[in-house]
Design a protein around this motif. Structure first.
Motif, PDB file in Angstrom:
ATOM      1  N   LEU A  86       5.782  37.157   3.619  1.00 34.65           N
ATOM      2  CA  LEU A  86       4.480  37.732   3.294  1.00 34.65           C
ATOM      3  C   LEU A  86       4.651  39.083   2.612  1.00 34.65           C
ATOM      4  N   MET A  87       5.587  39.867   3.079  1.00 33.63           N
ATOM      5  CA  MET A  87       5.812  41.182   2.472  1.00 33.63           C
ATOM      6  C   MET A  87       6.224  41.022   0.995  1.00 33.63           C
ATOM      7  N   VAL A  88       7.134  40.081   0.729  1.00 38.81           N
ATOM      8  CA  VAL A  88       7.567  39.838  -0.656  1.00 38.81           C
ATOM      9  C   VAL A  88       6.384  39.334  -1.479  1.00 38.81           C
TER      10      VAL A  88
ATOM     11  N   SER B 265       4.755  41.145  -4.777  1.00 37.74           N
ATOM     12  CA  SER B 265       4.682  40.386  -6.031  1.00 37.74           C
ATOM     13  C   SER B 265       3.253  40.349  -6.567  1.00 37.74           C
ATOM     14  N   VAL B 266       2.302  40.083  -5.694  1.00 37.99           N
ATOM     15  CA  VAL B 266       0.895  40.007  -6.109  1.00 37.99           C
ATOM     16  C   VAL B 266       0.406  41.387  -6.549  1.00 37.99           C
ATOM     17  N   PHE B 267       0.774  42.428  -5.819  1.00 33.73           N
ATOM     18  CA  PHE B 267       0.352  43.781  -6.182  1.00 33.73           C
ATOM     19  C   PHE B 267       0.992  44.203  -7.509  1.00 33.73           C
ATOM     20  N   PHE B 268       2.250  43.837  -7.724  1.00 30.81           N
ATOM     21  CA  PHE B 268       2.903  44.122  -9.007  1.00 30.81           C
ATOM     22  C   PHE B 268       2.128  43.456 -10.139  1.00 30.81           C
TER      23      PHE B 268
ATOM     24  N   LEU C  20      -3.703  44.943 -14.894  1.00 34.33           N
ATOM     25  CA  LEU C  20      -4.641  46.038 -15.157  1.00 34.33           C
ATOM     26  C   LEU C  20      -4.132  46.926 -16.294  1.00 34.33           C
ATOM     27  N   GLY C  21      -2.849  47.279 -16.224  1.00 34.60           N
ATOM     28  CA  GLY C  21      -2.271  48.147 -17.251  1.00 34.60           C
ATOM     29  C   GLY C  21      -2.224  47.487 -18.611  1.00 34.60           C
ATOM     30  N   GLY C  22      -1.670  46.273 -18.663  1.00 37.15           N
ATOM     31  CA  GLY C  22      -1.572  45.561 -19.940  1.00 37.15           C
ATOM     32  C   GLY C  22      -2.938  45.267 -20.524  1.00 37.15           C
ATOM     33  N   GLY C  23      -3.866  44.819 -19.675  1.00 39.57           N
ATOM     34  CA  GLY C  23      -5.212  44.533 -20.152  1.00 39.57           C
ATOM     35  C   GLY C  23      -5.903  45.782 -20.670  1.00 39.57           C
TER      36      GLY C  23
ATOM     37  N   VAL D 214      -6.898  39.852  -4.257  1.00 43.38           N
ATOM     38  CA  VAL D 214      -6.010  39.002  -3.448  1.00 43.38           C
ATOM     39  C   VAL D 214      -5.085  39.873  -2.605  1.00 43.38           C
ATOM     40  N   SER D 215      -4.574  40.950  -3.186  1.00 40.21           N
ATOM     41  CA  SER D 215      -3.700  41.874  -2.444  1.00 40.21           C
ATOM     42  C   SER D 215      -4.412  42.412  -1.214  1.00 40.21           C
ATOM     43  N   ALA D 216      -5.665  42.794  -1.382  1.00 42.70           N
ATOM     44  CA  ALA D 216      -6.447  43.309  -0.254  1.00 42.70           C
ATOM     45  C   ALA D 216      -6.614  42.226   0.809  1.00 42.70           C
ATOM     46  N   GLY D 217      -6.860  40.994   0.381  1.00 44.77           N
ATOM     47  CA  GLY D 217      -6.998  39.890   1.330  1.00 44.77           C
ATOM     48  C   GLY D 217      -5.712  39.605   2.085  1.00 44.77           C
ATOM     49  N   LEU D 218      -4.596  39.670   1.381  1.00 47.82           N
ATOM     50  CA  LEU D 218      -3.303  39.458   2.042  1.00 47.82           C
ATOM     51  C   LEU D 218      -3.047  40.566   3.055  1.00 47.82           C
TER      52      LEU D 218
END
Length: 141
Positions: A9-11, A15-18, A24-27, A72-76
Motif C-alpha cells: 500500500l505504501m508503494v 506511485s499514485v501521488f507521483f 498536475l505539473g505536465g498538464g 485517489v491518493s486521499a482515498g488511499l
C-alpha cells in the motif's frame, strides 16, 4: 480493529501521488504554453492527431491524470475502499493514455516518457492488485 498499512500500500500510495504531481505539473505547463515549447514537445508530434496544439491534451492530462490521482491518493491515505478501486482505474487510465498517445503521435524514445508512464501504469495496477493491498481495503468495506 486497526490494521497496519502493508508495504504494498505504501508503494501504491507513493506511485499514485507521483502520478498526481506529474499530471498536475505536465498538464499545467501544457495549458500555460499550448505550443509545448516549455516542455520541449514539438508541435509536429501532433500532425497526425486531432489536435492543433497541446491545450486540450493538457486539460485532459491535468484533470484525468493529475486531479483524479490526487483524489485517489486521499482515498488511499484515509483507507477508503473507493480509493483502492480508484487506483485500479488510474492504472488502467494511464495505460490507455499511453496507448492512445502512441497511436496518435507514435512511440517517442527521447525523452522516454511513454515508457516511464507505461511502466508506472503497470506498477500501479500491480501494487493495487496484490493480496495484501486488496485485503487491507476489503476488510474496511
Amino acid at each position: 480493529m486497526r490494521f497496519k498499512k502493508p508495504i504494498s500500500l505504501m508503494v501504491l500510495m507513493v506511485s499514485v501521488f507521483f502520478q498526481a504531481l506529474s499530471g498536475l505539473g505536465g498538464g499545467a505547463f501544457l495549458i500555460a504554453d499550448p505550443t509545448g515549447e516549455t516542455l520541449n514537445l514539438p508541435i509536429s508530434f501532433l500532425r497526425d492527431s486531432p489536435f492543433t496544439d497541446y491545450l486540450i491534451p493538457g486539460i485532459i492530462l491535468f484533470n484525468v491524470l493529475g486531479v483524479y490521482p490526487l483524489i485517489v491518493s486521499a482515498g488511499l491515505w484515509r483507507r477508503k475502499y473507493w480509493g483502492w478501486l480508484g487506483s485500479i482505474l488510474l492504472g488502467i487510465a494511464l495505460l490507455i493514455w499511453i496507448f492512445v498517445e502512441i497511436l496518435m503521435i507514435g512511440y517517442q524514445s527521447e525523452p522516454p516518457l511513454q515508457l516511464i508512464y507505461g511502466i508506472l501504469g503497470i506498477v500501479i495496477l500491480f501494487w493495487a492488485l496484490l493480496p495484501g493491498t486488496k485485503i487491507y481495503f476489503i476488510e474496511t468495506k
